[in-house]
Structures are given as structure tokens and as C-alpha cells.
Design an enzyme around this catalytic site. Sequence first.
Site, PDB file in Angstrom:
ATOM      1  N   GLY A  84      49.115 -33.649 -46.553  1.00  0.00           N
ATOM      2  CA  GLY A  84      50.502 -33.451 -46.216  1.00  0.00           C
ATOM      3  C   GLY A  84      51.130 -34.741 -45.750  1.00  0.00           C
ATOM      4  N   GLY A 143      45.830 -31.057 -46.832  1.00  0.00           N
ATOM      5  CA  GLY A 143      46.287 -30.460 -48.066  1.00  0.00           C
ATOM      6  C   GLY A 143      45.660 -30.811 -49.389  1.00  0.00           C
ATOM      7  N   GLU A 180      42.939 -31.910 -38.711  1.00  0.00           N
ATOM      8  CA  GLU A 180      44.289 -31.505 -38.136  1.00  0.00           C
ATOM      9  C   GLU A 180      44.254 -31.344 -36.675  1.00  0.00           C
ATOM     10  OE1 GLU A 180      44.453 -30.646 -42.462  1.00  0.00           O
ATOM     11  OE2 GLU A 180      42.994 -30.182 -40.779  1.00  0.00           O
ATOM     12  N   ASP A 216      44.920 -25.745 -41.804  1.00  0.00           N
ATOM     13  CA  ASP A 216      45.667 -24.980 -42.672  1.00  0.00           C
ATOM     14  C   ASP A 216      45.274 -24.755 -44.246  1.00  0.00           C
ATOM     15  OD1 ASP A 216      46.757 -27.216 -43.158  1.00  0.00           O
ATOM     16  OD2 ASP A 216      49.033 -26.441 -43.401  1.00  0.00           O
TER      17      ASP A 216
END
Length: 346
Positions: free
Chosen positions: A68, A116, A139, A147
Amino acid sequence: MTTENPSIIATASGGLGRIELNRPKLINALSLDMVAGIDDALRSWYDDDTVTTVLVTGRGERGLCAGGDIKAVYTDIVEGTGENAKFWNREYRMNAAIAEYPKPYVVIMNGITMGGGVGISGHGSERIVTDSTKVGMPETGIGLFPDVGGTYLLARAPGELGTHLALTGTAVGPGAALALDLADHYVPEADLPALIADLEAGEDVDTVVSRYAADAPADDLAEAAAWIDECYTGDDIEDILARLEAHANPEANAAAALIRTKAPTSVKVTLAALRRAADMTLAEVLEQDYRIAVEMTRRPDLREGIRAQVIDKDRSPQWSPASLSEVDDATVTAILTTEQTDKVFS
């Protein structure tokens, strides 16, 4: 059909729906517009009989997708615009759409494929790694957690390899990506143009992939698997760190030291989310991801982690709480289970 905006190019021709991520200077870091563009293209082709296969690639030489756009995440935290919640909600719905897609979803995981980027690739049906592939979920180093359904994928990796990747944020090459079931095929980079051309010519996916697939490079985690499986068992991070630090293998000691540099809250939340994910469906994990992401945004570490890594670049985050012992079980449970006013799947 051709749909083009500054960050996504979606075309459909000859039976192939092609999605190209088009932010090469940012290693195709995902924005809300990009996620929406990918999701919209997939949905438009879902029942379109003229599109039989989807191909996803990233423009530029550096990678499929670095994750991201964390500068945008930082801006939203500072300004309080609420865009992060919108981004994660749409991104996780896109991840689910990829996993459930009824047509072959071919993704070329060239170069950096992290965060991502794993969400765009890891849930696909035909995941191709190349010589330059580096796959990881880093992360915990910015105050977040793996995620995009990352804990779902890592919880299903052999032994405790997924736990090692989740906690340390280590990136692995093509051989390990295949061994961890984060990819399906290895294709040498020199053969990628021909593979893409054959898909664009309308050839069958299985035929094309088998034509170019080759023996994978060595698994860069193969020799570490024994100490990883030995040390990462259980649900208590302090026990895991004690085993790593006491192990005779210096790589285990280094892993412990690396984990201790990560955000303590992120480390504990990641381990708990990973263990829960082992018994969840992907949809349940993505809903859990949304709860965690929104809660983590409200806490100081994500802002501080991004500041230290990409804003000020001092690489010296001041985590709060600063130690694992200060993160209690009630905090972890609250982050994992607090219901949000909106959901990914309503």
C-alpha cells in the site's frame, strides 16, 4: 475494451483481460483508486464470456507491487480524513474477489511483491515467480500487521515458516515462495515476454504455463526450516524469543534480535491473528484484518513507524508501548475483536 487512468491500465482483447499496475516510480504502491480500478475490472469481466483469462502485471523493472501507499496512509492519519478505512475496506473486498474468481487469474510476481502486493498475487489461481522475485509481509516494522489475508496464507505455510515471515518481515526469493505455497510456478524472466504474448494470443493458460515453467531456484529457507519449526511453536512471543535467543544457530539469534526491533503491539497482534487465521476462512480473516487495521490506525505506532521509515527516514521508531511486556492480552484481544461500524462483507 480499454480502461485507463494514471495508475491502472485495464484492457480486454482476444479473450485476455489484462491489468497493469502503473506507478513504476513507487513500485506500483497501491492507492484507493488503484484498488478500485482492479476490483472494477475484475467485476466487469466476471460474467463477460469474451474474457476467459485475467493477467496481472506491474509496470517498471522493480516489482509487481511494494504494498500500500504508506505515505498516503500517513497523510490520512495526520489529517484524519477517514480515507484509510475506505482503502482497507475496498482492498480486502478486492482480495476476496481474486480468491473467488471463476476464471484463471494469472499474476506475474516479478521483483518486489510485498504487503498489498501479496494480496494481489497470493490469492490468485496461477501465481508465477521469477528470478528477481522477493515476497514478504514487512508490516510489523511500521506498526501494522500482515493484512490483505496475509495471515491466512502464512498460517497455511509448512511448519512454522509462516510465523517466521510474519513476525520478522523477512522477504524470500522464488524458491522459498514456492515452498511456502505463496506461488505456483517459476518462469525465468527471459521467458516472460513470450509467455505474455502467448496468453494475449488466446492460448490455454495451462498449456502456456507448462511451456515456460522451469525448475525453481533453491529454497532460501530450506536450511533454516529445522530451527524455525523448533523455535516458533506456541502462542507466547516471549517463549518464542527465548528459544530463538538460546538456540545454537546464530541465524535464530539474529531473528530474535530482528523481532525485538519491531513494534511490540504489532508483534503480539500478528502472532495472535496468525494463530486465529489457521481455523478461519479467508472471508473471516479479511473481516478480522479490517477490524485490526482500523484499530491499529487509532494507535500511535503506525504513524510513528511510517514516519521513521519513509517520512523522516531516521529508522529509529519510538514505539508505544516500547516493550512486549507492556502489551497486555486485553489490548491484543480488543484490537482483534472490536467491531467496526462498517464491515468488509455486509
